[in-house]
Scaffold this motif. Structure first.
Motif, short mmCIF file in Angstrom:
data_model
loop_
_atom_site.label_atom_id
_atom_site.label_comp_id
_atom_site.label_asym_id
_atom_site.label_seq_id
_atom_site.Cartn_x
_atom_site.Cartn_y
_atom_site.Cartn_z
N ARG A 1 60.18 16.69 40.05
CA ARG A 1 59.27 18.01 40.22
C ARG A 1 60.04 18.99 39.11
NH1 ARG A 1 58.62 14.51 43.44
NH2 ARG A 1 59.11 14.15 45.32
N SER A 2 61.17 19.04 38.56
CA SER A 2 61.29 20.32 38.04
C SER A 2 60.39 20.29 36.73
CB SER A 2 63.53 20.09 37.72
OG SER A 2 63.58 20.28 38.67
N GLU A 3 60.27 18.94 35.94
CA GLU A 3 60.03 18.51 34.79
C GLU A 3 58.24 18.63 35.06
OE1 GLU A 3 59.90 14.28 33.15
OE2 GLU A 3 58.18 14.60 32.45
N ALA A 4 57.76 18.90 36.26
CA ALA A 4 56.32 19.06 36.79
C ALA A 4 55.77 20.30 36.93
CB ALA A 4 55.83 17.91 37.63
N ALA A 5 57.38 21.18 37.06
CA ALA A 5 56.92 22.74 37.00
C ALA A 5 57.31 23.13 35.74
CB ALA A 5 58.14 22.57 38.25
N ILE A 6 58.29 22.94 35.35
CA ILE A 6 58.24 23.38 34.10
C ILE A 6 57.01 23.36 32.85
CG2 ILE A 6 59.22 23.49 31.71
CD1 ILE A 6 61.26 25.06 33.42
N LYS A 7 56.17 22.17 33.01
CA LYS A 7 54.77 21.95 32.61
C LYS A 7 53.97 22.59 32.84
CE LYS A 7 55.72 17.56 30.79
NZ LYS A 7 55.58 15.95 31.38
N TYR A 8 53.85 23.08 34.22
CA TYR A 8 52.66 23.75 34.82
C TYR A 8 52.53 25.14 34.13
CZ TYR A 8 49.54 25.08 38.83
OH TYR A 8 49.20 25.31 39.44
N PHE A 9 54.41 25.77 34.43
CA PHE A 9 54.13 27.16 34.34
C PHE A 9 54.26 27.53 32.62
CE2 PHE A 9 57.93 30.47 32.99
CZ PHE A 9 57.13 31.41 33.68
N VAL A 10 54.56 26.47 32.06
CA VAL A 10 54.53 27.19 29.95
C VAL A 10 52.82 27.01 30.02
CG1 VAL A 10 54.60 26.04 28.31
CG2 VAL A 10 56.98 25.70 29.69
N LEU A 11 52.36 25.86 30.46
CA LEU A 11 50.47 25.79 30.46
C LEU A 11 49.79 26.83 31.12
CD1 LEU A 11 50.15 22.26 29.74
CD2 LEU A 11 50.17 23.32 28.00
N GLY A 12 50.49 27.24 32.31
CA GLY A 12 50.49 27.87 33.17
C GLY A 12 50.12 29.61 32.62
N ALA A 13 51.20 29.26 31.90
CA ALA A 13 51.05 31.38 31.37
C ALA A 13 51.02 31.17 30.49
CB ALA A 13 53.15 30.73 30.72
N ILE A 14 50.35 29.82 29.50
CA ILE A 14 49.43 30.32 27.74
C ILE A 14 47.69 30.43 28.59
CG2 ILE A 14 48.39 29.05 26.21
CD1 ILE A 14 51.36 27.59 26.16
N SER A 15 47.75 29.01 29.61
CA SER A 15 46.35 30.20 30.35
C SER A 15 45.66 30.76 30.52
CB SER A 15 45.51 28.94 31.15
OG SER A 15 46.40 29.46 32.62
N SER A 16 47.10 31.95 31.15
CA SER A 16 46.96 33.25 31.21
C SER A 16 47.38 34.46 30.98
CB SER A 16 48.09 33.68 32.40
OG SER A 16 48.39 33.07 33.87
N GLY A 17 47.65 33.29 29.05
CA GLY A 17 47.69 34.85 28.13
C GLY A 17 45.59 34.68 27.25
N LEU A 18 45.52 33.33 27.68
CA LEU A 18 43.94 33.26 27.27
C LEU A 18 43.59 34.13 28.23
CD1 LEU A 18 44.03 29.64 26.10
CD2 LEU A 18 44.22 31.03 24.68
N LEU A 19 43.61 34.22 29.28
CA LEU A 19 42.32 34.87 30.20
C LEU A 19 43.04 36.20 29.75
CD1 LEU A 19 40.94 33.90 31.96
CD2 LEU A 19 41.96 34.72 33.93
N LEU A 20 44.17 36.76 29.60
CA LEU A 20 44.30 38.06 29.46
C LEU A 20 43.63 38.83 28.14
CD1 LEU A 20 47.55 39.42 31.54
CD2 LEU A 20 45.19 39.90 31.59
N TYR A 21 43.72 37.97 27.02
CA TYR A 21 43.53 38.07 25.81
C TYR A 21 42.42 38.43 25.97
CZ TYR A 21 43.71 38.46 20.46
OH TYR A 21 44.12 38.63 19.47
N GLY A 22 41.51 37.54 26.88
CA GLY A 22 39.37 38.02 27.07
C GLY A 22 39.12 39.14 27.38
N MET A 23 39.99 39.20 28.45
CA MET A 23 40.01 40.46 29.64
C MET A 23 40.42 41.54 28.42
SD MET A 23 41.52 39.43 32.83
CE MET A 23 41.19 38.63 34.02
N SER A 24 41.39 41.38 27.69
CA SER A 24 40.94 42.94 26.83
C SER A 24 40.34 43.29 25.88
CB SER A 24 42.81 42.84 26.24
OG SER A 24 42.30 41.81 25.50
N MET A 25 39.38 41.71 25.44
CA MET A 25 38.77 42.44 24.46
C MET A 25 37.37 43.26 24.83
SD MET A 25 38.97 40.93 21.42
CE MET A 25 40.60 40.75 20.74
N ILE A 26 37.08 42.68 26.37
CA ILE A 26 35.65 43.20 27.52
C ILE A 26 36.33 44.66 27.82
CG2 ILE A 26 34.99 42.81 29.33
CD1 ILE A 26 34.27 39.92 27.04
N TYR A 27 37.31 44.82 28.29
CA TYR A 27 37.72 46.22 28.23
C TYR A 27 38.05 46.83 27.02
CZ TYR A 27 41.05 50.03 30.13
OH TYR A 27 41.23 51.33 30.31
N GLY A 28 38.29 45.94 26.08
CA GLY A 28 37.50 47.38 24.64
C GLY A 28 36.35 47.65 24.20
#
Lengths: 198, 490
Positions: B156-183
């Protein structure tokens, strides 16, 4: 030179020197303290840009909370510094290459058209308050996202507590509430016994 | 901008769920000794109450905004919300025994479940980049914690860490795109962004640059190839009731994210994002179906099948605009919505069956655990057969009509080769669904223990599976709802 320019270069120089210190000093605790100095100098530069709210937040959040936490971690982990430094010279060429590419890229971006500003923005009137204007929109126009951020912090708290709080069964402890409520009768029982004669 | 007092009644369902999550938390802390059932009962009451509020607020199909324009109330949001409630309701009900047997039944579980649902609801009704992001984070943060909830289990912990790390990266991608649009536009409001995009105001290069990041972020949340690395591990590692939730509600939320961003914000650049979705869809349908064949773990198999199903949802989304013509828009987007909703229903039933077979100390994760189910329980073997037939897209089950609607939209958009490829891969995919049916009916059972389940679970699971067959015979009702939702919302 204007006074502002002098202050800018002063804090800029301190920030750069401290940033170099972060990567050059041997002791990780000293490196973390250097990073604190970088944050302080950046906050001062933000003050020059009339962004006093951001400056104060940077000091409060990064210096006050994040770096303290970081120092705790560094002190608790007991990192072996010498092992971290192994292979420094063999990795240096690659590091330099990456740094060179980064510098070229940043030069290209910064000298391009996108960041060229026609004129510097006008100075704010002396009675304008950055903090007040942020507060005004934060609690009116942006109240919805503000509340959502609060709920997200709640999620983080619930998650952190539920994942880490453990009740240890092998620890004997006294409940102070129970201790306070204790009555004389619980401690001492007077029983009447027939007197015995020898 | 002047501040107006927001109309709180439009967001009544969200406010209700937020308050009830706090109530569950407080009662769980202070009244734990009185009743262990309380958290569960309150959570289910919350879901039902929210469903009532949403149902009673849909009589008016006009699109309305509140909190400035940050919150949008429309039929698309309401339909998606109702299915999100259903997913959470089913996850709580099907998973109850599983949690009790593993001593995971705590108030925090229900609090996190409700907060995750709240995040999905906020995301579904968001009309602002900032609110979209905050809703997404609320939903996924609670899910990370739920995956790791059985904290002494390494898997369970392994799955949670994988989910968390990849989810954080994907949120970062999304935010980066949003900041471009905002700019580029100077606004976080999707309406303003949409106007700027279609009028061509602002640098088109910056728009496309931001769009690429947004599509990558959306693809991560959908779990489509090549952003699928987390899906199988997380489905496998999470406790099964949480897997059930992850496979349904967040997919609906991801659909809302895609529609709000791509259709609501970036409709003017549809010709740019459609080819991106096409690549993602083709890769997911091919890889999802081929990789699922090799799985012996049914949770992993369903994960890969989910990847290919999400590819189909993307197929629906990419069939909207052809040669600058907007005739296809309505059919294409309503078929994608129909597919997403049908997948959620099928996924609930399939993981519900996995939960039904699980018992104390036994997870029923392997396809072999389904061997000879017909001998042990003919009724539930038949139910599982319905679910598998529906997932495989065999006529005339719900899954067939979902695939049919999407393929029809794809063909009329002129991508015949895409439809042919999707059909070929579905036929290949039918193999692994039918293998489950084969082991249930033609293999000797490995163990003959009777199935343990509460009567509510039996009733709801049967109803869930039968819905797939009945809705397959009469798909017009659900299709009409989806069509109406898309029609009134854009």
């Amino acid at each position: 030179m204007e006074f502002q320019t002098v202050v800018f270069y002063l804090f800029g120089a301190i920030a750069v020197a401290a940033a170099l210190g972060v990567i050059l000093v041997r002791n990780p605790v000293h490196a973390a303290l250097c990073l604190v100095l970088v944050f302080f100098s950046s906050a001062a530069i933000w003050l020059l840009l009339e962004a006093e709210f951001l400056a104060i937040t940077l000091v409060l959040v990064y210096v006050g909370a994040v770096m303290v936490l970081f120092l705790f971690v560094v002190m608790m982990l007991d990192i072996n510094v010498d092992r971290l430094r192994e292979g420094f010279w063999s990795n240096l060429p690659l590091g330099l290459l990456v740094a060179a590419v980064l510098v070229v890229e940043m030069l290209l971006v910064l000298t391009g058209d996108v960041f060229r500003q026609a004129s510097s923005p006008p100075a704010l009137p002396t009675d304008a308050s950055n903090t007040e204007s942020i507060g005004r929109v934060l609690y009116t126009l942006y109240s919805y996202p503000f509340e959502l951020a609060a709920m997200i912090l709640l999620v983080a708290m619930v998650a952190a507590v539920s994942l880490t709080l453990r009740k240890r069964k092998d620890v004997r402890y006294l409940d102070p509430a129970e201790q306070v409520k204790v009555k004389a009768a619980d401690r001492l029982r007077v029983i009447s016994m027939p007197a015995e004669k020898e | 901008m002047e501040f107006e007092r927001p109309d709180f009644s439009l967001a009544a369902a969200e406010i209700f769920v937020a308050v009830m999550a706090l109530v569950v938390m407080v009662t769980g802390t202070f009244l734990r000794r009185i009743s262990r059932e309380l958290g569960y009962a309150l959570a289910q009451l919350t879901v039902i109450g929210a469903a009532f509020i949403t149902v009673f607020s849909v009589d008016d199909p006009t699109v309305r905004y509140t909190f400035g324009t940050m919150y949008v109330s429309d039929w698309l949001g309401q339909v998606l919300k109702l299915f999100i409630y259903l997913s959470v309701f089913a996850s709580l009900l099907y998973g109850r025994l599983y949690l009790i047997e593993r001593r995971l039944e705590k108030a925090e579980y229900y609090v996190l479940m409700l907060l995750s649902m709240l995040g999905a609801m906020i995301l579904v009704s968001a009309n602002n980049l900032l609110v979209l992001y905050l809703g997404l984070e609320m939903m996924t943060l609670a899910l990370y914690a739920l995956v790791a909830f059985d904290r002494d289990n390494g898997l369970r912990s392994e799955a949670a860490i994988k989910y968390f790390v990849l989810g954080a990266i994907s949120s970062g991608l999304l935010l980066y795109g949003m900041s471009m649009i905002y700019g580029a536009t100077g606004s976080l409001d999707l309406g303003v962004v949409g106007q700027a995009v279609s009028l061509g105001a602002g640098d088109e290069l910056v728009f496309k640059f931001g769009l690429a990041f947004l599509v990558a972020g959306i693809a991560f949340k959908f779990g489509v190839v090549p952003f699928h690395m987390w899906v199988a591990d997380v489905y496998h590692g999470a406790p099964t009731p949480v897997t059930l939730l992850i496979s349904s509600a967040p997919k609906l939320a991801a659909f809302a994210l895609a529609v709000r961003l791509l259709v609501g914000g970036f409709f003017g650049l549809a010709e740019t994002w459609q080819p991106m979705l096409m690549l993602l869809a083709v890769a997911s349908i091919v890889l999802g179906n081929l990789a699922a064949i090799a799985q012996s773990n049914i949770k992993r198999m369903l994960a890969y099948s989910g990847i290919s199903h999400m590819g189909f949802v993307l197929l629906g989304l990419l069939a909207g605009v052809t040669d600058g013509g907007h005739q296809q828009v309505f059919n294409a987007y309503s078929s994608a919505l129909f597919y997403a909703v049908s997948y959620a229903l099928m996924s609930l039933a399939s993981f519900g069956m996995v939960l039904l077979l699980a018992r104390t100390g036994f997870e029923a994760e392997h396809i072999d655990d389904f061997k000879g189910l017909n001998r042990r329980s003919p009724w539930f073997a038949a139910m599982m057969m319905l679910v598998m037939f529906s997932m495989a897209g065999i006529p005339f089950f719900l899954g067939f009509f979902a695939k049919f609607a999407v393929l029809e939209a794809v063909v009329s958009a002129g991508h015949t080769w895409l439809a042919v490829l999707a059909v070929i891969m579905s036929v290949i995919g039918a193999y692994y669904y039918l293998r489950v049916v084969k082991v249930m009916y033609f293999d000797e059972p490995m163990d003959r223990t009777a199935l343990i389940a509460s009567s509510e679970t039996r009733v709801l699971l049967s109803a869930n599976a039968l819905t797939l067959a009945v809705a397959g015979l009469m798909p017009q009702g659900l299709m009409a709802v989806c069509g109406y939702a898309v029609l009134t919302s854009f």
